[in-house]
Scaffold this motif. Structure first.
Motif: not given
Length: 231
Positions: A11-25
């Motif tokens: 999740e942290k990598e997804i959030e960093k690369l796309f500048q988003v918050q992952v909702k609900d895991g």
């Protein structure tokens, strides 16, 4: 057709690369199949990555029963289809997050699976469209998506020869345009191009990946995406 793909990054990598918050895991998926939940970023809510079901169900459908014809949307004639035309016109676009996808070589009469990845990007996005379906009483809300396709490049066509199609993979430059609500329909669809051959590679994987589920148990484990000769 792109009917199976992978999203295994943290999740942290997804959030960093796309500048988003992952909702609900989101749990890693090594064999993401139709009706399962993938992670998407929509033009309506570009600040979050949210789960939706793979295989688009239009808002006017009687139920959420999956239909293989809505797993992918052919970019060249998407405006001719009543299922997709309003989604394009009303900017119901999304980025479908992935780190690889599977295609099958069936030229020998057998289904031999290959996994395709990008050489320069461990995590990327397909161009997608999404829709929201509600039950008549409004108690059930079902969000789903389809993956856009285009003509296959040489790398994909070597394996997926019968239809010569591949998913539309966006680069970092075109991702914001796919989510833009200000872009014209013509300019939006002009982004649906084959990904450069020199930036992709493919390798054979075990036929264990062929089954989305076995005896009702979802077939989802890291070994599925390993190169065949490393297993």
């Amino acid at each position: 057709m792109c009917a199976r793909y992978t999203l295994t990054r943290a999740e942290k990598e997804i959030e960093k690369l796309f500048q988003v918050q992952v909702k609900d895991g989101f749990e890693p998926n090594y064999n993401l199949a139709p009706t399962q939940e993938g992670l998407v970023i929509t033009a309506d809510e570009p600040g979050i990555a949210q789960k939706m079901h793979f295989g688009l169900v239009p808002h006017w459908a009687e139920d959420t029963k999956p239909n293989i014809s809505t797993l992918n949307a052919k970019s060249e004639d998407v405006l001719e289809k009543k299922t997709y035309r309003p989604l394009v016109q009303h900017h119901k676009t999304c980025l479908v997050l992935a780190d690889g996808f599977y295609e099958w070589d069936k030229k020998s009469g057998k289904s031999i699976p290959y996994r395709f990845v990008l050489k320069d990007r461990p995590l990327f996005a397909f161009a997608g469209l999404w829709s929201q379906w509600k039950s008549r009483d409004g108690a059930i809300v079902y969000r789903s998506f389809t993956i856009m396709t285009t003509a296959a490049n040489e790398t994909v066509a070597k394996v997926h020869d019968p239809k010569n199609r591949m998913p539309v993979i966006l680069d970092k430059y075109t991702e914001p345009f796919w989510l833009s609500k200000d872009i014209s329909t013509a300019d939006l669809l002009s982004l649906c191009l084959p990904y450069p051959d020199e930036k992709m590679e493919a390798y054979r994987v075990s036929t264990d990946v062929n089954a989305a589920a076995t005896k009702g148990v979802i077939n989802n484990r890291p070994e599925l995406m390993l190169p065949l000769n490393s297993q």
